[in-house]
Each structure stands twice: as structure tokens, then as C-alpha cells.
Design a protein around this motif. Structure first.
Motif, PDB file in Angstrom:
ATOM      1  N   ASN A  10       8.135  43.128   8.053  1.00 41.22           N
ATOM      2  CA  ASN A  10       8.288  42.284   6.886  1.00 41.22           C
ATOM      3  C   ASN A  10       7.241  41.185   6.837  1.00 41.22           C
ATOM      4  O   ASN A  10       7.006  40.576   5.809  1.00 41.22           O
ATOM      5  CB  ASN A  10       9.683  41.637   6.880  1.00 41.22           C
ATOM      6  N   PHE A  11       6.640  40.874   7.967  1.00 44.44           N
ATOM      7  CA  PHE A  11       5.697  39.770   8.041  1.00 44.44           C
ATOM      8  C   PHE A  11       4.272  40.275   8.281  1.00 44.44           C
ATOM      9  O   PHE A  11       3.501  39.660   8.971  1.00 44.44           O
ATOM     10  CB  PHE A  11       6.091  38.797   9.153  1.00 44.44           C
ATOM     11  N   ASP A  12       3.951  41.429   7.717  1.00 41.95           N
ATOM     12  CA  ASP A  12       2.622  41.999   7.937  1.00 41.95           C
ATOM     13  C   ASP A  12       1.569  41.128   7.267  1.00 41.95           C
ATOM     14  O   ASP A  12       1.546  40.968   6.060  1.00 41.95           O
ATOM     15  CB  ASP A  12       2.587  43.417   7.359  1.00 41.95           C
ATOM     16  N   SER A  13       0.690  40.574   8.061  1.00 45.65           N
ATOM     17  CA  SER A  13      -0.353  39.700   7.533  1.00 45.65           C
ATOM     18  C   SER A  13      -1.586  40.469   7.115  1.00 45.65           C
ATOM     19  O   SER A  13      -2.471  39.928   6.476  1.00 45.65           O
ATOM     20  CB  SER A  13      -0.762  38.671   8.600  1.00 45.65           C
ATOM     21  N   GLY A  14      -1.671  41.741   7.485  1.00 48.85           N
ATOM     22  CA  GLY A  14      -2.855  42.516   7.184  1.00 48.85           C
ATOM     23  C   GLY A  14      -4.011  42.222   8.109  1.00 48.85           C
ATOM     24  O   GLY A  14      -5.109  42.721   7.914  1.00 48.85           O
ATOM     25  N   VAL A  64       3.078  22.722  10.620  1.00 47.34           N
ATOM     26  CA  VAL A  64       2.076  23.369   9.763  1.00 47.34           C
ATOM     27  C   VAL A  64       1.073  22.341   9.253  1.00 47.34           C
ATOM     28  O   VAL A  64      -0.130  22.603   9.187  1.00 47.34           O
ATOM     29  CB  VAL A  64       2.759  24.103   8.589  1.00 47.34           C
ATOM     30  N   GLY A  65       1.567  21.143   8.912  1.00 45.83           N
ATOM     31  CA  GLY A  65       0.670  20.086   8.451  1.00 45.83           C
ATOM     32  C   GLY A  65      -0.367  19.723   9.491  1.00 45.83           C
ATOM     33  O   GLY A  65      -1.561  19.575   9.183  1.00 45.83           O
ATOM     34  N   CYS A  89      -5.830  27.487   4.731  1.00 44.06           N
ATOM     35  CA  CYS A  89      -5.130  26.227   5.002  1.00 44.06           C
ATOM     36  C   CYS A  89      -4.279  25.806   3.804  1.00 44.06           C
ATOM     37  O   CYS A  89      -3.157  25.300   3.962  1.00 44.06           O
ATOM     38  CB  CYS A  89      -6.135  25.133   5.346  1.00 44.06           C
ATOM     39  N   PHE A  90      -4.819  25.988   2.606  1.00 43.91           N
ATOM     40  CA  PHE A  90      -4.065  25.648   1.390  1.00 43.91           C
ATOM     41  C   PHE A  90      -2.787  26.473   1.300  1.00 43.91           C
ATOM     42  O   PHE A  90      -1.698  25.956   1.010  1.00 43.91           O
ATOM     43  CB  PHE A  90      -4.949  25.885   0.159  1.00 43.91           C
ATOM     44  N   GLU A  91      -2.904  27.782   1.561  1.00 45.77           N
ATOM     45  CA  GLU A  91      -1.723  28.652   1.500  1.00 45.77           C
ATOM     46  C   GLU A  91      -0.708  28.296   2.576  1.00 45.77           C
ATOM     47  O   GLU A  91       0.508  28.331   2.341  1.00 45.77           O
ATOM     48  CB  GLU A  91      -2.167  30.108   1.635  1.00 45.77           C
ATOM     49  N   LEU A 134       3.147  32.957   7.646  1.00 44.59           N
ATOM     50  CA  LEU A 134       2.639  33.715   8.788  1.00 44.59           C
ATOM     51  C   LEU A 134       1.283  34.337   8.485  1.00 44.59           C
ATOM     52  O   LEU A 134       0.394  34.364   9.338  1.00 44.59           O
ATOM     53  CB  LEU A 134       3.640  34.796   9.180  1.00 44.59           C
ATOM     54  N   SER A 135       1.127  34.841   7.259  1.00 41.89           N
ATOM     55  CA  SER A 135      -0.148  35.440   6.889  1.00 41.89           C
ATOM     56  C   SER A 135      -1.273  34.413   6.901  1.00 41.89           C
ATOM     57  O   SER A 135      -2.351  34.656   7.457  1.00 41.89           O
ATOM     58  CB  SER A 135      -0.026  36.074   5.502  1.00 41.89           C
ATOM     59  N   SER A 136      -1.023  33.245   6.327  1.00 38.87           N
ATOM     60  CA  SER A 136      -2.075  32.229   6.241  1.00 38.87           C
ATOM     61  C   SER A 136      -2.379  31.615   7.600  1.00 38.87           C
ATOM     62  O   SER A 136      -3.546  31.375   7.941  1.00 38.87           O
ATOM     63  CB  SER A 136      -1.667  31.137   5.241  1.00 38.87           C
TER      64      SER A 136
END
Length: 723
Positions: A10-14, A64-65, A89-91, A134-136
Motif C-alpha cells: 500500500n505504501f509503494d513509493s516507486g 517531518v518538519g 520536501c514540499f510533498e 512515505l513516497s516523498s
């Protein structure tokens, strides 16, 4: 993520995660997000649970910040990644804010009579935010990893430039100066590649990196002595051949490192790993056992073809001139038995297909068992042959008879004897190369296959280099540097034999099913005795990070001790106290270097501590000799020397105090060991300060930052040159 620690598609970041550091960074984030998603399945929660969820959500947002702030700083320093890093970083920041909002306590309904509150469940929103986060974050980490790769490439390029300069130098003075710079750059490259090697997840890449780094480490010493020999004897063809081979091998190793870190196509598995019998048997058994599940997945003829390809690979054993008649007959007999069992299996298989059987018959099951057993017996026989031959060769080569004979005949200037013993060494080299090839067939894992190939290549290259070094010595039997050069190459040969013995042990471990019980790097293999006050200590193992740290420190002190040797050799009066004490200290530093490799005379940390104490005492004696020597100098020269004498005395006292400090436990012992090496390195630097070129009247300060001139020629070669 495909390679994420959570293993949740479900968390595939590619993005493929190739390093442990990226993976370990993501583990706590995955854990926290999984907690939040699981709690979204239950709308009603107690106030305590709700507060905990809120804390987790806020913690994720804050973390995250901070993470994004670091990513943005990296982007600012690396313009080529600024756009991609900025978007990632924005995402990440947007996803962190979304998770904080979804876990905000302001979205709850007041408590009911049972004391629980209702949370507006938005599991879809949480999953979406988690995906984005997770992807970003993974993308930021992978982009940051590119910076590490860029640093390695930049470091490699610096080494290559300096290597080219070293190859073209024409004077010894210029060589010493550039080699000092080269040593500094090699230490930096070793640090970066060592960290990268330990960080790689792919064990095959890690093994290839280890092999390339081993070549660079060993070739650094060969380069030093081979270049010095060529400078001392510029018209000697064998010295030039010897030197050229070292430079070529170093360039190949540097290129291999870059191929690994950049995943260049030329370092693919097809080039690195030839087809081994172990893998052939493994694939063959998988095909045969698959018949239990599906009788129609493969045509029956394919299994027979697979076996024939496997049998063809056994010709490396049966065609060898070093395989005994009994061993050859045993291998051929087992190959024939495997053919018969496979043929019976294929017949039963075809009969089952002819009646459209839906599952394996009893005849097929018996055929599967017999076929698998026969190829397992074949593997066992091949393993016995390869390991037995390797063990016998190691026993024979442990005596080092050809190497001793080459050294002796070279020192006597006997070219005919050198040629005779060169033929003996060449024959031994061919035996070792072939044995490494056989070990590769039965190694059992791909990393061990890579190590076998590295050993084969090393023997193949070092053998001729030893011969060319011996020829040079025979042509110049009175040359100290030619003798030292031959000694260095012989040491490299001996070191590779030791590595082969360890490799043999690991192959046996895999074959006997002890693959999970990896042999630790033992920094304390056996207790040592140096004084009545020392107590024995139990052996402890170092983890990968500690081993890397020790290797870095060891390489630095090795290169510096080489500088001392290079400067000492230029003194005309070799029996001078300063020369003798400097040589002694360089020898001790070399022993400390060997300790970081698990080799040499120092077997335990107690040995190391004693060696450090003796090194400091020798350094203080050198201080006394230098104080006496300084009385013969003019004021300006005397002040320069005395400043350095005080530095050396302070470092020796620091080293002495550190060596005598009592410690208990693995962590404290390791910290004490690592604290001993920096003063030891500085002591070597200080020793180089006093060693100067007696031919040109210069005093040089040798350090990892380069050679700095302290004094110009004066008095037409008089003054210090008389000493």
C-alpha cells in the motif's frame, strides 16, 4: 514500498531502496503511521488512547518538519538536485500537515456515557496522506544518497589525477611530495567507500566493493615500492613492467568501485559471475521438484538438457591435470548415475502426461527423490575435491619455498636461478588459479563466488609481479629498494593465501549448514603475554561500523609509516640514532596497522596497548636524540626542530597515558583502541618532520596534507648534509 521495511504494498513509493541507512530511517516512520491507520478502524476511543494518537500525529508532523529542513539545506548546497529535492520536501511537508490535522483532538465528538469519544474516521484520508509522506520522504532520502555517490566519484577523480602525476614523476623528491598527497586522497576515498560498502543492502555488490577496496589497499604499498624502484633504476625494463602492472590494477579497481556505486551496466552479474555448478544443481533440483505442483509447466526434454549443461560444467574438475584418477572416476560415475535417474524420471513423467494425470504419480515421486539425491551426491563429491585440493595447496604454499628461493637468488644476482624458481612459482600460481575456479563452483553463495573470483584474479596478477620484482633485484642485487619491493609483493602473495584459508572455511560453513553462524571479525583472537601486570582478555567481535573505523585508522597509520620509511632511506648514515629510532617506530606503526586487518604479531588488544606504550617510549628516546642533534644547528634551524620536539614529546606522553589507562568491557576497550591510533598517526607525522633530503639540503615536513619545505639549500650542501 518495494524494498521498505514494512513490506506493505500500500505504501509503494516507486523507488528502490538500495542502502540500509535509508531503510533504517524509514522504519520508525512506518511504525508510527501504521499505528495511526490501525486506530482509524475503531471510531470510539478512550480519552487516553485519543491523547496518545494525537501525540503520535504531532510527533510525525514535527519530525517531518525537521527532516524537510535538512532536505532543503541539502538542496541549497546542490543546485543540480534543487528542483527535485524541493518538490519532494514540499510533498513531505504537506503530508505531515495532513496527518497532524487528521489526528487533531478538535475533530472529536464529546464523551458518551461509557467514557469514550467518537473520532470521525477518515481511514482513506490517512492512507492517502501516509502514501504521500512515505513516497516523498523516501525520495528525499534517495536524492540525498546521490550526494554520497557524487562525493565518491569526486574523490575517485582526485585520486586518478594524482595517480597520473605519480606515474609521470621523474625525481624522488617530487614522488615523495605527490605520494603524500595521494595517501591523503586514498584515505578519504577509503572512508567514503568503506561507509558505502557497509551501507549497501545487496550482498553481491557489497562483496564486489570489498574486493575492489582490498585491491586498492594492497596496491597502495606496491605502488610505493614499485615506483621507488623504477625511479632508482630508470633503465630497468623489469622494474618498469612491475610498476605499470600496479598502476593498471589500481585504475581497474577504482573503476570497479564507481561501476558499483553508480550501477553502471558493465558491472552486471553476467560479466562478474560465470555459471557455477552449485547454482546449476540448485536450479536443476528446483525444476525437478516443481513437478510435484505441475506436471505440464515444462516439456520433459528440458530437464534432460538442464542436466547435460550441468554435467558439462564438471569438466573443469575432470579435465584438470591436478585431479587424481580416483577422483575423476568418482565424478564421472556420479554424473552417469544422475543421467540414469533423470532418464527414469522423464519416462515416468511422459507416461503420466500421456494419461493426462492431474498430479504426480508414485513413480514420479520416486524419480524426483532419486534424481535429487544423485545430484546432491555429485555436489558433495565436487565439494570434497575442490576443498581437499585447496587445503593441500595451502599446506604446501605455507612453506613459501619458491618465494624464499627467489629472494635469495635475486639478492645473489643469479638470473638463471631466478628464472628457474620463476617457473616453479608460475606452476604454483596456475594451480592456485585453477583451485579458486573450482572453489567458485562449490562456494554456495554469490558473495563467496565473487570472493573466489577476486582470489583467482589476485593470484593471476601477483605471480608475474613477484617474478618481475625478483628479476629487478637480480639485476641490481645491492639495491635496498629493489629488495624491499620484492618483499612487499611476497607479502601480498602470503596475505592472499591467508585470505584463501578464510574463504575455504566460509565455504565449508555454508556446505555444512552453518551459513547463519557467520564468523565474526575477532580483534582479540588469542590472549597475549607481555608483562606480569597484564591480564588475559576474552575475544570479542566487532560490528561492521567498528571494523570500518579500525580499517580507516589503520590505513592512515600505514601510509604515514611508509612516509617515514621513504624519508629514512635517503639518509646516508643509516646507523645514526635518529634513523635507527625512526625505523623502529615505523616498524611498530606497521604492526599497529596489521592489527586492524587481523594480521601480524599483535594478536590481542593487550598486545596493541603494549606496542603503543613501547612506541611512545621509542618516541621519547628520539626526542632525546633530536635535542642532542639540535646543538649542532644554527639558531633558526634549532628553534624549528625544538618546536617539533616538544610536539612529539607531548604526543608520546599522550599515547603512553592512553595505553596505560585500564578499561573493562568491549565498548570501553574499543574506544581505548580507537583513541590510541590518532596520537600514533601524529607521532608518525612528527617523525617525518625531522627526516630530510640529504642530497639537496632540504628539510621537509611530511604530513597527509603534503610535503612542506622548511629549509632551503644552504652552505653548498654543508652543515646538516655532513650528518
Amino acid at each position: 514500498m518495494a524494498s521498505s521495511p514494512c513490506g506493505n504494498s500500500n505504501f509503494d513509493s516507486g523507488l528502490e531502496i538500495k542502502t540500509r541507512s535509508v531503510e533504517q530511517t524509514l522504519i520508525p516512520l512506518v511504525s508510527q503511521i501504521t499505528t495511526l491507520i490501525n486506530h482509524k478502524d475503531k471510531p470510539k476511543k478512550s480519552e487516553r488512547t485519543l491523547a496518545a494518537i494525537h501525540r503520535v500525529g504531532q510527533a510525525v508532523s514535527v519530525a517531518v518538519g525537521r527532516f524537510v529542513a535538512v532536505g532543503e539545506a541539502i538542496a541549497a548546497e546542490n543546485q543540480e538536485l534543487k528542483e527535485e529535492m524541493g518538490q519532494a520536501c514540499f510533498e513531505a511537508r504537506r503530508a505531515g500537515d495532513a496527518i497532524a490535522q487528521l489526528t487533531d483532538v478538535g475533530t472529536v465528538v464529546p464523551a458518551q456515557s461509557d467514557g469514550r469519544v467518537t473520532v470521525f474516521s477518515d481511514r482513506t484520508g490517512m492512507v492517502k496522506a501516509a502514501r504521500l509522506l512515505l513516497s516523498s520522504v523516501t525520495k528525499v532520502l534517495v536524492l540525498a544518497d546521490r550526494i554520497v555517490i557524487k562525493q565518491i566519484i569526486t574523490s575517485r577523480n582526485k585520486v586518478l589525477v594524482t595517480l597520473d602525476h605519480l606515474e609521470r614523476v621523474s625525481t624522488f623528491q617530487e614522488f615523495v611530495q605527490i605520494f603524500s598527497q595521494f595517501g591523503n586522497e586514498m584515505v578519504e576515498f577509503a572512508h567514503l567507500t568503506g561507509d558505502r560498502q557497509n551501507d549497501l543492502k545487496d550482498e553481491k555488490k557489497k562483496a564486489r566493493m570489498a574486493a575492489a577496496r582490498a585491491v586498492l589497499e594492497k596496491c597502495t604499498m606496491m605502488l610505493l615500492t614499485a615506483s621507488k624502484t623504477c625511479l632508482r633504476h630508470p633503465d630497468c625494463e623489469s622494474a618498469r613492467i612491475n610498476k605499470d602492472a600496479v598502476f593498471h590494477r589500481m585504475r581497474c579497481a577504482l573503476e570497479q568501485v564507481i561501476e558499483i556505486v553508480t550501477e553502471a551496466r558493465s558491472c552486471g552479474e553476467n560479466k562478474i559471475l560465470p555459471a557455477s555448478i552449485y547454482n546449476g544443481i540448485k536450479d536443476f533440483k528446483s525444476s525437478v521438484e516443481a513437478l510435484r505442483e505441475n506436471l505440464y509447466s515444462l516439456p520433459p526434454q528440458s530437464v534432460g538438457s538442464q542436466l547435460e549443461a550441468l554435467v558439462e560444467r564438471t569438466e573443469d574438475f575432470t579435465d584438470s591435470a591436478y585431479t587424481s584418477h580416483e577422483q575423476r572416476q568418482a565424478i564421472l560415475g556420479l554424473c552417469q548415475l544422475a543421467r540414469q535417474d533423470t532418464q527414469q524420471l522423464v519416462q515416468a513423467w511422459m507416461e503420466a502426461q500421456s494419461v493426462h494425470a492431474k498430479e504426480a504419480t508414485e513413480e514420479i515421486e520416486v524419480g524426483i527423490l532419486k534424481t535429487c539425491q544423485s545430484v546432491s551426491d555429485l555436489r558433495r563429491e565436487l565439494h570434497k575435491v575442490a576443498v581437499g585440493r585447496a587445503s593441500d595447496l595451502l599446506k604446501v604454499h605455507g612453506e613459501q619455498l619458491p618465494l624464499r628461493a627467489l629472494k635469495a637468488s635475486g639478492a645473489e644476482g643469479n638470473l638463471e636461478a631466478v628464472a628457474e624458481y620463476a617457473r616453479t612459482l608460475t606452476e604454483q600460481k596456475e594451480q592456485l588459479v585453477e583451485t579458486c575456479r573450482l572453489l567458485c563452483h562449490v562456494s554456495g553463495t554469490e558473495p563467496l563466488e565473487i570472493t573466489c573470483i577476486h582470489a583467482e584474479e589476485t593470484f593471476h596478477v601477483i605471480g608475474p609481479q613477484i617474478i618481475s620484482a625478483a628479476q629487478t633485484l637480480a639485476l641490481h642485487p645491492s639495491s635496498k629498494i629493489a629488495k624491499e619491493n620484492l618483499e612487499v609483493f611476497c607479502e601480498a602473495w602470503d596475505s592472499q593465501l591467508c585470505d584463501m584459508a578464510l574463504l575455504l572455511r566460509e565455504i565449508n560453513d555454508v556446505f555444512e549448514g552453518r551459513r547463519g553462524d557467520k564468523r565474526p571479525y575477532l580483534s582479540l583472537p588469542r590472549p597475549g603475554k607481555h608483562s606480569a601486570n597484564l591480564k588475559t582478555a576474552k575475544a570479542v567481535k566487532l560490528d561492521a561500523e567498528e571494523q570500518t573505523s579500525m580499517a580507516k585508522l589503520g590505513l592512515e597509520i600505514r601510509l604515514l609509516s611508509s612516509d617515514v620509511d621513504a624519508e629514512v632511506e635517503k639518509w646516508e648514515e643509516q646507523e645514526h640514532d635518529i634513523v635507527r629510532q625512526s625505523q623502529s617506530m615505523a616498524s611498530m606503526a606497521y604492526n599497529m596497522y596489521l592489527f586492524t586487518r587481523g594480521e601480524g604479531l599483535l594478536k590481542t588488544t593487550l598486545d596493541l596497548f603494549h606496542q603503543a606504550e613501547v612506541l611512545s617510549e621509542e618516541g621519547l628516546q628520539l626526542c632525546s636524540s633530536l635535542r642532542i642533534f639540535s646543538t649542532q644547528l644554527v639558531d633558526e634551524e634549532k628553534s624549528v626542530v625544538m618546536v617539533e620536539v616538544e610536539k612529539l614529546a607531548a604526543l608520546c606522553q599522550q599515547l603512553q597515558m592512553g595505553a596505560k589507562t585500564p578499561v573493562q568491557g568491549k565498548t570501553a576497550t574499543f574506544q581505548k583502541v580507537t583513541l590510541l591510533y590518532p596520537p600514533g598517526v601524529c607521532v608518525c607525522v612528527c617523525v617525518c618532520v625531522y627526516l630530510w633530503d640529504p642530497c639537496d639540503g632540504y628539510i621537509f615536513r611530511s604530513s597527509r596534507a603534503g610535503m612542506h619545505c622548511l629549509r632551503s639549500p644552504c652552505n653548498n650542501g654543508e652543515g646538516w648534509n655532513q650528518k
